[in-house]
Design a protein around this motif. Structure first.
Motif, PDB file in Angstrom:
ATOM      1  N   TYR A   1      14.386  13.202 -10.597  1.00 52.23           N
ATOM      2  CA  TYR A   1      13.893  11.831 -10.740  1.00 52.23           C
ATOM      3  C   TYR A   1      12.670  11.803 -11.652  1.00 52.23           C
ATOM      4  CZ  TYR A   1      16.851   9.792  -7.046  1.00 52.23           C
ATOM      5  OH  TYR A   1      17.905   9.317  -6.311  1.00 52.23           O
ATOM      6  N   GLY A   2      11.754  12.750 -11.443  1.00 49.17           N
ATOM      7  CA  GLY A   2      10.570  12.814 -12.285  1.00 49.17           C
ATOM      8  C   GLY A   2      10.912  13.118 -13.734  1.00 49.17           C
ATOM      9  N   ALA A   3      11.884  14.006 -13.930  1.00 51.01           N
ATOM     10  CA  ALA A   3      12.281  14.375 -15.290  1.00 51.01           C
ATOM     11  C   ALA A   3      12.897  13.206 -16.038  1.00 51.01           C
ATOM     12  CB  ALA A   3      13.265  15.541 -15.241  1.00 51.01           C
ATOM     13  N   PHE A   4      13.530  12.281 -15.310  1.00 51.35           N
ATOM     14  CA  PHE A   4      14.177  11.134 -15.960  1.00 51.35           C
ATOM     15  C   PHE A   4      13.291   9.896 -15.986  1.00 51.35           C
ATOM     16  CE2 PHE A   4      18.153  13.528 -15.128  1.00 51.35           C
ATOM     17  CZ  PHE A   4      18.689  13.475 -16.414  1.00 51.35           C
ATOM     18  N   GLY A   5      12.011  10.046 -15.636  1.00 53.16           N
ATOM     19  CA  GLY A   5      11.084   8.955 -15.902  1.00 53.16           C
ATOM     20  C   GLY A   5      10.370   8.332 -14.718  1.00 53.16           C
ATOM     21  N   MET A   6      10.733   8.675 -13.486  1.00 52.36           N
ATOM     22  CA  MET A   6      10.006   8.116 -12.353  1.00 52.36           C
ATOM     23  C   MET A   6       8.612   8.737 -12.252  1.00 52.36           C
ATOM     24  SD  MET A   6      12.420   7.676  -8.993  1.00 52.36           S
ATOM     25  CE  MET A   6      13.779   6.517  -8.935  1.00 52.36           C
ATOM     26  N   SER A   7       7.665   7.971 -11.722  1.00 50.02           N
ATOM     27  CA  SER A   7       6.363   8.547 -11.409  1.00 50.02           C
ATOM     28  C   SER A   7       6.517   9.542 -10.256  1.00 50.02           C
ATOM     29  CB  SER A   7       5.383   7.444 -11.010  1.00 50.02           C
ATOM     30  OG  SER A   7       5.768   6.864  -9.758  1.00 50.02           O
ATOM     31  N   GLY A   8       5.539  10.402 -10.099  1.00 50.68           N
ATOM     32  CA  GLY A   8       5.622  11.393  -9.027  1.00 50.68           C
ATOM     33  C   GLY A   8       5.758  10.759  -7.661  1.00 50.68           C
ATOM     34  N   PHE A   9       5.006   9.675  -7.426  1.00 57.70           N
ATOM     35  CA  PHE A   9       5.063   9.002  -6.121  1.00 57.70           C
ATOM     36  C   PHE A   9       6.432   8.385  -5.894  1.00 57.70           C
ATOM     37  CE2 PHE A   9       4.362   5.245  -3.403  1.00 57.70           C
ATOM     38  CZ  PHE A   9       3.781   5.861  -2.302  1.00 57.70           C
ATOM     39  N   ASP A  10       6.951   7.677  -6.902  1.00 59.80           N
ATOM     40  CA  ASP A  10       8.281   7.077  -6.776  1.00 59.80           C
ATOM     41  C   ASP A  10       9.352   8.145  -6.585  1.00 59.80           C
ATOM     42  OD1 ASP A  10       7.465   4.454  -6.945  1.00 59.80           O
ATOM     43  OD2 ASP A  10       7.738   4.315  -9.116  1.00 59.80           O
ATOM     44  N   ALA A  11       9.237   9.243  -7.312  1.00 55.62           N
ATOM     45  CA  ALA A  11      10.240  10.307  -7.241  1.00 55.62           C
ATOM     46  C   ALA A  11      10.297  10.914  -5.843  1.00 55.62           C
ATOM     47  CB  ALA A  11       9.934  11.385  -8.275  1.00 55.62           C
ATOM     48  N   ILE A  12       9.146  11.167  -5.246  1.00 56.41           N
ATOM     49  CA  ILE A  12       9.116  11.769  -3.904  1.00 56.41           C
ATOM     50  C   ILE A  12       9.709  10.809  -2.877  1.00 56.41           C
ATOM     51  CG2 ILE A  12       7.582  12.539  -2.046  1.00 56.41           C
ATOM     52  CD1 ILE A  12       5.702  13.601  -4.246  1.00 56.41           C
ATOM     53  N   ASN A  13       9.306   9.546  -2.944  1.00 56.69           N
ATOM     54  CA  ASN A  13       9.814   8.560  -1.993  1.00 56.69           C
ATOM     55  C   ASN A  13      11.321   8.375  -2.117  1.00 56.69           C
ATOM     56  OD1 ASN A  13       7.648   6.750  -0.364  1.00 56.69           O
ATOM     57  ND2 ASN A  13       6.722   7.515  -2.248  1.00 56.69           N
ATOM     58  N   HIS A  14      11.808   8.228  -3.343  1.00 54.65           N
ATOM     59  CA  HIS A  14      13.228   7.996  -3.532  1.00 54.65           C
ATOM     60  C   HIS A  14      14.057   9.240  -3.218  1.00 54.65           C
ATOM     61  CE1 HIS A  14      11.848   4.372  -5.731  1.00 54.65           C
ATOM     62  NE2 HIS A  14      13.010   3.876  -5.339  1.00 54.65           N
ATOM     63  N   ALA A  15      13.505  10.417  -3.462  1.00 58.48           N
ATOM     64  CA  ALA A  15      14.224  11.637  -3.112  1.00 58.48           C
ATOM     65  C   ALA A  15      14.424  11.736  -1.601  1.00 58.48           C
ATOM     66  CB  ALA A  15      13.467  12.863  -3.628  1.00 58.48           C
TER      67      ALA A  15
ATOM     68  N   PRO B   1       0.821  -1.219   0.000  1.00 58.70           N
ATOM     69  CA  PRO B   1       0.000   0.000   0.000  1.00 58.70           C
ATOM     70  C   PRO B   1       0.851   1.264   0.000  1.00 58.70           C
ATOM     71  CG  PRO B   1      -0.910  -1.609   1.514  1.00 58.70           C
ATOM     72  CD  PRO B   1       0.387  -2.169   1.036  1.00 58.70           C
ATOM     73  N   PRO B   2       0.443   2.275  -0.753  1.00 60.46           N
ATOM     74  CA  PRO B   2       1.265   3.485  -0.906  1.00 60.46           C
ATOM     75  C   PRO B   2       1.514   4.229   0.403  1.00 60.46           C
ATOM     76  CG  PRO B   2      -0.930   3.799  -1.830  1.00 60.46           C
ATOM     77  CD  PRO B   2      -0.794   2.347  -1.546  1.00 60.46           C
ATOM     78  N   GLY B   3       0.544   4.209   1.308  1.00 59.68           N
ATOM     79  CA  GLY B   3       0.740   4.896   2.577  1.00 59.68           C
ATOM     80  C   GLY B   3       1.876   4.307   3.390  1.00 59.68           C
ATOM     81  N   LEU B   4       1.996   2.983   3.365  1.00 60.82           N
ATOM     82  CA  LEU B   4       3.078   2.327   4.096  1.00 60.82           C
ATOM     83  C   LEU B   4       4.433   2.630   3.461  1.00 60.82           C
ATOM     84  CD1 LEU B   4       1.348  -1.089   4.783  1.00 60.82           C
ATOM     85  CD2 LEU B   4       2.062   0.560   6.508  1.00 60.82           C
ATOM     86  N   LEU B   5       4.482   2.670   2.132  1.00 61.68           N
ATOM     87  CA  LEU B   5       5.723   3.047   1.454  1.00 61.68           C
ATOM     88  C   LEU B   5       6.110   4.482   1.811  1.00 61.68           C
ATOM     89  CD1 LEU B   5       5.068   1.521  -2.097  1.00 61.68           C
ATOM     90  CD2 LEU B   5       6.562   0.604  -0.309  1.00 61.68           C
ATOM     91  N   MET B   6       5.118   5.367   1.839  1.00 63.67           N
ATOM     92  CA  MET B   6       5.396   6.755   2.203  1.00 63.67           C
ATOM     93  C   MET B   6       5.855   6.866   3.656  1.00 63.67           C
ATOM     94  SD  MET B   6       5.555   9.952   1.511  1.00 63.67           S
ATOM     95  CE  MET B   6       4.803  10.082  -0.117  1.00 63.67           C
ATOM     96  N   TRP B   7       5.272   6.061   4.547  1.00 64.71           N
ATOM     97  CA  TRP B   7       5.654   6.101   5.955  1.00 64.71           C
ATOM     98  C   TRP B   7       7.097   5.675   6.149  1.00 64.71           C
ATOM     99  CZ3 TRP B   7       4.969   8.526  10.070  1.00 64.71           C
ATOM    100  CH2 TRP B   7       5.257   8.019  11.333  1.00 64.71           C
ATOM    101  N   ARG B   8       7.521   4.630   5.450  1.00 63.81           N
ATOM    102  CA  ARG B   8       8.913   4.185   5.541  1.00 63.81           C
ATOM    103  C   ARG B   8       9.862   5.278   5.059  1.00 63.81           C
ATOM    104  NH1 ARG B   8       9.827   0.723   1.783  1.00 63.81           N
ATOM    105  NH2 ARG B   8      11.302  -0.752   2.704  1.00 63.81           N
ATOM    106  N   SER B   9       9.513   5.895   3.939  1.00 68.21           N
ATOM    107  CA  SER B   9      10.362   6.953   3.390  1.00 68.21           C
ATOM    108  C   SER B   9      10.386   8.175   4.305  1.00 68.21           C
ATOM    109  CB  SER B   9       9.874   7.354   1.997  1.00 68.21           C
ATOM    110  OG  SER B   9       9.868   6.254   1.122  1.00 68.21           O
ATOM    111  N   LEU B  10       9.228   8.512   4.848  1.00 66.96           N
ATOM    112  CA  LEU B  10       9.135   9.671   5.729  1.00 66.96           C
ATOM    113  C   LEU B  10       9.934   9.454   7.011  1.00 66.96           C
ATOM    114  CD1 LEU B  10       7.832  12.472   5.995  1.00 66.96           C
ATOM    115  CD2 LEU B  10       5.861  11.378   7.084  1.00 66.96           C
ATOM    116  N   LEU B  11       9.873   8.234   7.556  1.00 66.87           N
ATOM    117  CA  LEU B  11      10.673   7.924   8.747  1.00 66.87           C
ATOM    118  C   LEU B  11      12.165   8.095   8.459  1.00 66.87           C
ATOM    119  CD1 LEU B  11       8.983   4.743  10.324  1.00 66.87           C
ATOM    120  CD2 LEU B  11       9.109   7.031  11.309  1.00 66.87           C
ATOM    121  N   GLN B  12      12.612   7.653   7.297  1.00 68.31           N
ATOM    122  CA  GLN B  12      14.020   7.824   6.952  1.00 68.31           C
ATOM    123  C   GLN B  12      14.376   9.298   6.789  1.00 68.31           C
ATOM    124  OE1 GLN B  12      15.324   5.298   3.658  1.00 68.31           O
ATOM    125  NE2 GLN B  12      15.891   3.766   5.162  1.00 68.31           N
TER     126      GLN B  12
END
Length: 484
Positions: free
Chosen positions: A200-214, A126-137
């Motif tokens: 990240y978004g400019a090179f092809g990641m989706s917005g959600f992936d780009a925010i999490n990976h950033a 679920p996207p919320g859990l992925l966001m929570w992991r990224s936000l904690l980091q």
């Protein structure tokens, strides 16, 4: 006075837990937007954790104790324990079905920016859990830099910052007012995250992936939204963008602040920066040449993946663009050595850190010269600055404790039934806050879900030890610390 110190530490930790409970509304909003029922888990967790922390904070409220080393040690330890436990609550209550050990492992790995995970199937999580992991980091990265720049130097167990050593006046501060420094730090930290996400978004990641990976790139945490990590994004543009921003995040934030806000080019002459960059360059070239000569890889392709994975390991980020355990024993040996190194002091990286390596090298050189010229005065230097004997002792004490705890951790993990390769690499990857280890179990192509609960608890302790610079935790085990 002693009771007042403990109460103040509890109040600070409870207040931090209260703020973290408010942060739970971010993944709640993400899950609600995507129509996932786990938004209710985050909302309930925010209420439970917030209510508890508010009650504790109100009970511990009172006249604050003056800042001291004892208070500093207590605050640092309590903060990370509080953030780890509160961060685990929504993970435990979520639809993933994690038990308490798994939820705590994932939370500690996030808060300490280690990046080791027990979750399989990230692509469908679920996207919320992925966001929570990224936000904690991301939040953990803020706490790490603040601890390294503001608390550990006072406690004399780490945080060897450039503005402390490049001045003849050791009381000099980068800014006259603390608030100005905090604003500059947050501006750079948030700014780097936003620019990284946009690229990240400019090179092809989706917005959600780009925010999490950033968020996990700037925190040098390494949590990804994909099981294959950066291997899921076969784009040289994305790989080089991540490489550059991981390398930037491994630099001292004090240097970036002095350079960006004060325009001080001399801050870039910090010796640890040269050592950090030199180690990355040497390891990258050696591994790329090995891939070219031994496996016939195209050199540009080999250089790209070697640079990405070396920077990822040295900065203790833990991303992987490929399974480097298949690159041959020479590359694996170099990557294992890189696990120990770490980035610069005052960065979000873990590991031994470059400034300690510079001091150790200078101490060895000074000792050898004294063997040749017994009567010569050969001070240990960090650049143009003479390193005080107290700092030399602290560095060697840290390195001795670091290697000893790594060995004991490996023995303890082996005692739980793990093979020696997994035990050795698991101990150092947890202690250095790197993430992936070596071998088929916890290597870049695996995860930590198959390790039993005893092994996970050992690694939880090692992750916290490494994140808090070891000595800040071990001092609590000394009986004299608890005497009033």
């Amino acid at each position: 006075m002693y009771g007042q110190t403990i109460r103040s530490a509890i109040w600070i930790a409870a207040t931090a837990g209260l703020y973290l409970s408010l942060a739970m509304m971010v993944p709640a909003a993400v899950d609600f937007y995507f129509g996932n029922a786990d938004w209710q888990v985050f909302a309930a967790s925010a209420f439970v954790v917030g209510s508890f922390c508010l009650g504790v904070a109100m009970a511990a409220r009172g006249s604050p104790a003056p800042f001291s080393r004892r208070l500093g040690f207590l605050v640092v330890n309590l903060l990370w324990v509080t953030l780890s436990v509160t961060g685990a609550v929504p993970l435990y209550m979520s639809s993933l079905g994690l038990d308490m050990a798994d939820a705590l492992f994932e939370s500690v790995s996030a808060v300490t920016t280690t990046g080791a995970t027990v979750i399989a199937g990230l692509d469908t999580t679920p996207p919320g859990l992925l966001m929570w992991r990224s936000l904690l980091q991301w939040i953990g990265g803020i706490g790490i830099v603040a601890m390294g720049l503001l608390v550990l130097p006072f406690l004399r167990v780490g945080g060897f910052t450039v503005f402390k050593i490049e001045s003849s006046d050791t009381s000099e501060k980068p800014f006259a007012r603390f608030s100005m420094f905090i604003r500059a730090f947050f501006a750079i930290y948030i700014g780097l995250t936003l620019v990284c996400a946009l690229l990240y978004g400019a090179f092809g990641m989706s917005g959600f992936d780009a925010i999490n990976h950033a968020m996990t790139t700037i925190a040098t945490g390494g949590f990804s939204t994909r099981d294959a990590s950066f291997g899921a994004f076969q784009s040289f543009g994305l790989i080089w963008t991540a490489t550059i921003f991981m390398a930037l995040a491994g630099l001292p934030f004090s240097v970036m602040i002095l350079f960006a806000v004060r325009g001080r080019l001399d801050a870039l002459r910090d010796p640890q920066i040269a050592a950090y960059g030199g180690l990355i360059l040497v390891l990258t070239v050696l591994i790329a040449l090995g891939l070219r000569l031994n496996q016939g890889e195209d050199f540009i392709h080999a250089l790209t993946h070697a640079a990405f994975n070396v920077v990822s390991i040295v900065t203790t980020t833990g991303y992987a663009s490929d399974d480097y355990t298949t690159w041959g024993s020479f590359a694996v040996a170099l990557m294992f050595v890189a696990t120990f190194l770490g980035g610069c002091s005052g960065s979000t990286s873990g590991g031994i850190k470059a400034y300690r390596l510079v001091i150790i090298a200078s101490s060895i050189r000074s000792g050898l010269m004294r063997l040749i010229y017994p009567n010569a005065i050969r001070p240990v230097r960090y650049g143009s600055v003479t390193v005080e004997p107290d700092m030399q002792r602290t560095v060697f004490l840290f390195v001795c404790a670091y290697t000893g705890i790594w060995a004991l951790g490996a023995i303890a993990l082996a005692a739980t039934g793990l093979d020696i390769e997994t035990a050795l690499s698991g101990s150092i990857t947890a202690l250095a806050n790197v993430g992936p280890g070596i071998g088929p179990v916890i290597g870049p192509a695996g995860n930590f879900s198959t390790i039993g609960d005893p092994g996970k608890l050992i690694m939880i302790f090692l992750m916290l030890l490494g994140r808090l610079e070891i000595l800040a935790v071990l001092v609590l085990l000394v009986p004299a610390f608890w005497r009033d």
